[in-house]
Scaffold this motif. Structure first.
Motif, PDB file in Angstrom:
ATOM      1  N   LYS A 126       1.767  -4.190  11.293  1.00 46.63           N
ATOM      2  CA  LYS A 126       1.981  -5.599  11.641  1.00 46.63           C
ATOM      3  C   LYS A 126       3.175  -5.759  12.577  1.00 46.63           C
ATOM      4  O   LYS A 126       3.118  -6.527  13.535  1.00 46.63           O
ATOM      5  CB  LYS A 126       2.202  -6.430  10.375  1.00 46.63           C
ATOM      6  N   LYS A 127       4.254  -5.025  12.289  1.00 42.89           N
ATOM      7  CA  LYS A 127       5.435  -5.092  13.158  1.00 42.89           C
ATOM      8  C   LYS A 127       5.128  -4.516  14.535  1.00 42.89           C
ATOM      9  O   LYS A 127       5.578  -5.054  15.554  1.00 42.89           O
ATOM     10  CB  LYS A 127       6.611  -4.342  12.536  1.00 42.89           C
ATOM     11  N   ALA A 128       4.360  -3.437  14.586  1.00 36.80           N
ATOM     12  CA  ALA A 128       3.999  -2.835  15.877  1.00 36.80           C
ATOM     13  C   ALA A 128       3.106  -3.776  16.679  1.00 36.80           C
ATOM     14  O   ALA A 128       3.211  -3.851  17.909  1.00 36.80           O
ATOM     15  CB  ALA A 128       3.291  -1.505  15.649  1.00 36.80           C
ATOM     16  N   LYS A 129       2.230  -4.499  15.991  1.00 38.67           N
ATOM     17  CA  LYS A 129       1.352  -5.450  16.673  1.00 38.67           C
ATOM     18  C   LYS A 129       2.171  -6.569  17.317  1.00 38.67           C
ATOM     19  O   LYS A 129       1.926  -6.946  18.469  1.00 38.67           O
ATOM     20  CB  LYS A 129       0.354  -6.028  15.672  1.00 38.67           C
ATOM     21  N   VAL A 130       3.155  -7.079  16.609  1.00 41.62           N
ATOM     22  CA  VAL A 130       4.006  -8.147  17.137  1.00 41.62           C
ATOM     23  C   VAL A 130       4.827  -7.628  18.312  1.00 41.62           C
ATOM     24  O   VAL A 130       4.946  -8.301  19.350  1.00 41.62           O
ATOM     25  CB  VAL A 130       4.914  -8.719  16.026  1.00 41.62           C
TER      26      VAL A 130
ATOM     27  N   GLU B  19      -0.610   3.165  -3.047  1.00 39.75           N
ATOM     28  CA  GLU B  19      -0.367   1.737  -2.792  1.00 39.75           C
ATOM     29  C   GLU B  19       0.919   1.546  -1.991  1.00 39.75           C
ATOM     30  O   GLU B  19       0.960   0.726  -1.078  1.00 39.75           O
ATOM     31  CB  GLU B  19      -0.273   0.964  -4.114  1.00 39.75           C
ATOM     32  N   LEU B  20       1.947   2.322  -2.298  1.00 38.58           N
ATOM     33  CA  LEU B  20       3.200   2.230  -1.551  1.00 38.58           C
ATOM     34  C   LEU B  20       2.989   2.659  -0.104  1.00 38.58           C
ATOM     35  O   LEU B  20       3.454   1.998   0.825  1.00 38.58           O
ATOM     36  CB  LEU B  20       4.267   3.095  -2.211  1.00 38.58           C
ATOM     37  N   PHE B  21       2.259   3.749   0.097  1.00 38.12           N
ATOM     38  CA  PHE B  21       1.963   4.221   1.447  1.00 38.12           C
ATOM     39  C   PHE B  21       1.132   3.199   2.203  1.00 38.12           C
ATOM     40  O   PHE B  21       1.382   2.915   3.373  1.00 38.12           O
ATOM     41  CB  PHE B  21       1.213   5.556   1.379  1.00 38.12           C
ATOM     42  N   LYS B  22       0.155   2.607   1.519  1.00 35.94           N
ATOM     43  CA  LYS B  22      -0.702   1.596   2.135  1.00 35.94           C
ATOM     44  C   LYS B  22       0.102   0.357   2.513  1.00 35.94           C
ATOM     45  O   LYS B  22      -0.055  -0.183   3.620  1.00 35.94           O
ATOM     46  CB  LYS B  22      -1.826   1.234   1.173  1.00 35.94           C
ATOM     47  N   ASP B  23       0.982  -0.078   1.630  1.00 37.18           N
ATOM     48  CA  ASP B  23       1.815  -1.246   1.927  1.00 37.18           C
ATOM     49  C   ASP B  23       2.745  -0.973   3.101  1.00 37.18           C
ATOM     50  O   ASP B  23       2.909  -1.803   3.990  1.00 37.18           O
ATOM     51  CB  ASP B  23       2.639  -1.646   0.704  1.00 37.18           C
ATOM     52  N   TRP B  24       3.370   0.206   3.113  1.00 40.53           N
ATOM     53  CA  TRP B  24       4.279   0.560   4.200  1.00 40.53           C
ATOM     54  C   TRP B  24       3.529   0.652   5.523  1.00 40.53           C
ATOM     55  O   TRP B  24       4.020   0.202   6.553  1.00 40.53           O
ATOM     56  CB  TRP B  24       4.964   1.892   3.885  1.00 40.53           C
ATOM     57  N   THR B  25       2.328   1.236   5.492  1.00 42.90           N
ATOM     58  CA  THR B  25       1.527   1.352   6.708  1.00 42.90           C
ATOM     59  C   THR B  25       1.130  -0.021   7.225  1.00 42.90           C
ATOM     60  O   THR B  25       1.231  -0.282   8.433  1.00 42.90           O
ATOM     61  CB  THR B  25       0.269   2.198   6.444  1.00 42.90           C
TER      62      THR B  25
END
Length: 73
Positions: free
Chosen positions: A39-43, A28-34
């Protein structure tokens, strides 16, 4: 009011974020970080793509000016 209490009990029953040593919480931590990083890369890609093309166009071999890059002709 009783429905809210039963919802709280169900939410506590999940407990996936309570124990950091379990593999599901690491997932879950890896999924949240990914998700956060994507999202930041998309922006960054959304707002940085056209300025990147303009800068690359201005540094090309036949030196062009900004007006020449942006004009449709």
């Amino acid at each position: 009011m009783a429905a809210k209490a039963s919802l709280k009990v169900k939410a506590k029953g999940k407990g996936s974020k309570g124990s950091p040593s379990s593999s599901s919480s690491k997932y879950e931590l890896f999924k949240d970080w990914t998700n956060w990083s994507l999202k930041k890369a998309k922006v960054a890609t959304h707002y940085g793509f056209i300025p990147l093309i303009i800068v690359l166009g201005m540094k090309s071999d036949p030196n062009t000016h900004l007006f020449q890059l942006l004009s449709p002709v």
